[in-house]
Design a protein around this motif. Structure first.
Motif, PDB file in Angstrom:
ATOM      1  N   ALA A 183      42.049  31.177  53.641  1.00 27.95           N
ATOM      2  CA  ALA A 183      43.301  31.245  52.334  1.00 27.95           C
ATOM      3  C   ALA A 183      42.850  31.051  51.452  1.00 27.95           C
ATOM      4  CB  ALA A 183      44.359  31.143  52.638  1.00 27.95           C
ATOM      5  N   GLY A 184      43.025  31.741  49.918  1.00 31.81           N
ATOM      6  CA  GLY A 184      43.489  31.420  48.458  1.00 31.81           C
ATOM      7  C   GLY A 184      43.874  32.294  47.603  1.00 31.81           C
ATOM      8  N   ALA A 185      43.751  32.188  46.503  1.00 33.02           N
ATOM      9  CA  ALA A 185      44.400  32.938  45.416  1.00 33.02           C
ATOM     10  C   ALA A 185      43.724  32.845  44.680  1.00 33.02           C
ATOM     11  CB  ALA A 185      45.583  33.123  45.055  1.00 33.02           C
ATOM     12  N   VAL A 186      42.795  34.539  43.623  1.00 33.25           N
ATOM     13  CA  VAL A 186      42.053  33.833  42.694  1.00 33.25           C
ATOM     14  C   VAL A 186      42.430  34.688  41.249  1.00 33.25           C
ATOM     15  CG1 VAL A 186      39.762  33.970  41.147  1.00 33.25           C
ATOM     16  CG2 VAL A 186      39.794  33.688  43.707  1.00 33.25           C
ATOM     17  N   LEU A 187      42.224  34.404  40.042  1.00 37.27           N
ATOM     18  CA  LEU A 187      43.034  34.971  39.241  1.00 37.27           C
ATOM     19  C   LEU A 187      41.830  35.276  38.040  1.00 37.27           C
ATOM     20  CD1 LEU A 187      45.349  36.532  37.780  1.00 37.27           C
ATOM     21  CD2 LEU A 187      46.416  34.517  36.989  1.00 37.27           C
ATOM     22  N   ASN A 188      41.682  36.328  37.679  1.00 41.35           N
ATOM     23  CA  ASN A 188      40.700  36.182  35.806  1.00 41.35           C
ATOM     24  C   ASN A 188      41.460  37.658  35.063  1.00 41.35           C
ATOM     25  OD1 ASN A 188      38.816  35.484  37.828  1.00 41.35           O
ATOM     26  ND2 ASN A 188      38.322  37.733  38.825  1.00 41.35           N
ATOM     27  N   VAL A 189      41.247  36.107  34.437  1.00 39.00           N
ATOM     28  CA  VAL A 189      42.555  36.576  32.904  1.00 39.00           C
ATOM     29  C   VAL A 189      41.569  37.186  31.857  1.00 39.00           C
ATOM     30  CG1 VAL A 189      43.612  35.898  30.967  1.00 39.00           C
ATOM     31  CG2 VAL A 189      44.064  34.393  32.981  1.00 39.00           C
ATOM     32  N   ALA A 190      41.417  38.613  32.642  1.00 42.62           N
ATOM     33  CA  ALA A 190      41.109  39.517  31.072  1.00 42.62           C
ATOM     34  C   ALA A 190      41.338  39.922  30.245  1.00 42.62           C
ATOM     35  CB  ALA A 190      40.649  41.267  32.238  1.00 42.62           C
ATOM     36  N   ALA A 208      44.017  40.173  38.190  1.00 47.93           N
ATOM     37  CA  ALA A 208      43.671  40.150  37.342  1.00 47.93           C
ATOM     38  C   ALA A 208      45.114  40.098  36.429  1.00 47.93           C
ATOM     39  CB  ALA A 208      42.176  41.261  36.175  1.00 47.93           C
ATOM     40  N   LEU A 209      44.825  39.313  35.031  1.00 53.14           N
ATOM     41  CA  LEU A 209      45.650  39.125  34.031  1.00 53.14           C
ATOM     42  C   LEU A 209      45.388  40.590  33.130  1.00 53.14           C
ATOM     43  CD1 LEU A 209      48.201  36.373  34.208  1.00 53.14           C
ATOM     44  CD2 LEU A 209      48.908  38.541  35.124  1.00 53.14           C
ATOM     45  N   CYS A 210      45.682  40.936  32.033  1.00 58.72           N
ATOM     46  CA  CYS A 210      45.474  42.028  30.645  1.00 58.72           C
ATOM     47  C   CYS A 210      46.572  41.583  30.376  1.00 58.72           C
ATOM     48  CB  CYS A 210      45.543  43.210  31.400  1.00 58.72           C
ATOM     49  SG  CYS A 210      43.839  43.678  32.043  1.00 58.72           S
ATOM     50  N   PRO A 211      46.769  40.459  28.918  1.00 60.16           N
ATOM     51  CA  PRO A 211      47.011  39.902  27.873  1.00 60.16           C
ATOM     52  C   PRO A 211      46.692  40.484  27.069  1.00 60.16           C
ATOM     53  CG  PRO A 211      46.046  38.121  28.372  1.00 60.16           C
ATOM     54  CD  PRO A 211      45.777  39.077  29.667  1.00 60.16           C
ATOM     55  N   VAL A 212      47.570  41.270  26.058  1.00 60.53           N
ATOM     56  CA  VAL A 212      47.318  41.011  24.575  1.00 60.53           C
ATOM     57  C   VAL A 212      47.133  40.259  23.875  1.00 60.53           C
ATOM     58  CG1 VAL A 212      49.397  41.528  23.641  1.00 60.53           C
ATOM     59  CG2 VAL A 212      48.359  43.408  22.591  1.00 60.53           C
ATOM     60  N   ALA A 213      47.039  40.815  22.381  1.00 57.39           N
ATOM     61  CA  ALA A 213      46.557  38.985  21.662  1.00 57.39           C
ATOM     62  C   ALA A 213      47.698  38.412  21.583  1.00 57.39           C
ATOM     63  CB  ALA A 213      45.825  39.306  19.933  1.00 57.39           C
ATOM     64  N   GLY A 214      47.343  36.897  22.099  1.00 60.33           N
ATOM     65  CA  GLY A 214      49.275  35.929  21.988  1.00 60.33           C
ATOM     66  C   GLY A 214      48.490  34.949  20.153  1.00 60.33           C
ATOM     67  N   GLU A 215      49.831  33.845  20.770  1.00 59.51           N
ATOM     68  CA  GLU A 215      49.729  33.196  20.263  1.00 59.51           C
ATOM     69  C   GLU A 215      48.315  32.141  20.317  1.00 59.51           C
ATOM     70  OE1 GLU A 215      50.640  32.523  16.994  1.00 59.51           O
ATOM     71  OE2 GLU A 215      51.919  34.455  16.883  1.00 59.51           O
TER      72      GLU A 215
END
Length: 246
Positions: free
Chosen positions: A129-136, A177-184
């Motif tokens: 088991a496990g979860a991997v999250l890549n911040v793209a 994966a997460l795909c954020p827009v530019a942030g603070e």
């Protein structure tokens, strides 16, 4: 307490989106290891959440291997890995980016994901088991001019996420994966070229919701994808972008 009992590593967890993810994970019950090149900032954030601070260079095989040894010694395994550490080059025509800038972007943004997988997949596979999250980034989905090699590194990360998800799903491991827009975050000025009211207004005009993303936005999305509530979700590149990619 959606992450109660989970052991989570967040790379680049000492500032920006990473710190937002660390704080949210801790608030939801996780034990969190703040893995960052800046050990002073990592210790500050870790102290807020009763976490563990570790200095690591995610682009170095030896440094990542040492992180894995510490995780095995301290925790005996890991449940959640967030590959958040990232860097960019300044906006400029693609042919003017130096070898050193190119190598740094791909080592931190891409090679790090490979090194973390090599170091930690075995622990998760053994646990089943496990979860991997890549911040793209939205840059990997809707590229802007003059950030070419950064855009490409985040597109790589999205493809890596999907292939990791397919390979690891039968072993009980989810990868998203997460795909954020530019942030603070500390990288904002690098994305804009110069952090001025005029440049901010120009960029905000491309975001329908009308604001930058925040560490809290990323923490909330990361918490969901890494929790058991998302047990049927893998291989997703979730946009956290206020409509930027529409």
């Amino acid at each position: 307490m959606r992450l109660e009992g989970k052991r989570a590593i967040v790379t680049g967890g000492a500032s920006g989106f990473g710190a937002g993810i660390v704080r949210k994970f801790a608030a939801e019950g996780a034990q969190v290891m703040v893995a960052d090149l800046n050990i002073d900032l990592a210790q500050t954030v870790a102290s807020e959440v009763a976490g563990i601070a570790v200095q690591v260079d995610v682009a170095s095989a030896d440094s990542v291997a040492a992180l894995a040894d510490k995780v095995q010694a301290d925790w005996g395994g890991v449940d959640v890995i967030v590959n958040n550490a990232g860097i960019t080059h300044l906006p400029k025509p693609m042919e003017t980016v130096s070898d050193e800038e190119f190598d740094r972007v791909f080592n931190v943004n891409c090679k790090s994901v490979y090194l973390m997988a090599r170091a930690f997949n075995g622990m998760m596979i053994q646990a089943g088991a496990g979860a991997v999250l890549n911040v793209a980034s939205t840059a990997g989905l809707s590229p802007r001019p003059n950030l070419n090699w950064y855009n490409a590194s985040k597109g790589w990360m999205i493809t890596a996420t999907k292939t990791m998800a397919v390979e690891l799903a039968p072993k009980g491991i989810r990868v998203n994966a997460l795909c954020p827009v530019a942030g603070e975050t500390p990288l904002l000025a690098s994305f804009l070229g110069e952090d001025t009211p005029e440049m901010r207004a120009k960029f905000l005009s491309t975001i329908p919701i009308g604001r930058f993303s925040t560490p809290e936005d990323l923490g909330n999305a990361a918490c969901f994808l890494c929790s058991d509530e998302a047990s049927m979700i893998t291989g997703v590149a979730m946009e956290v972008d206020g409509g930027r990619c529409i």
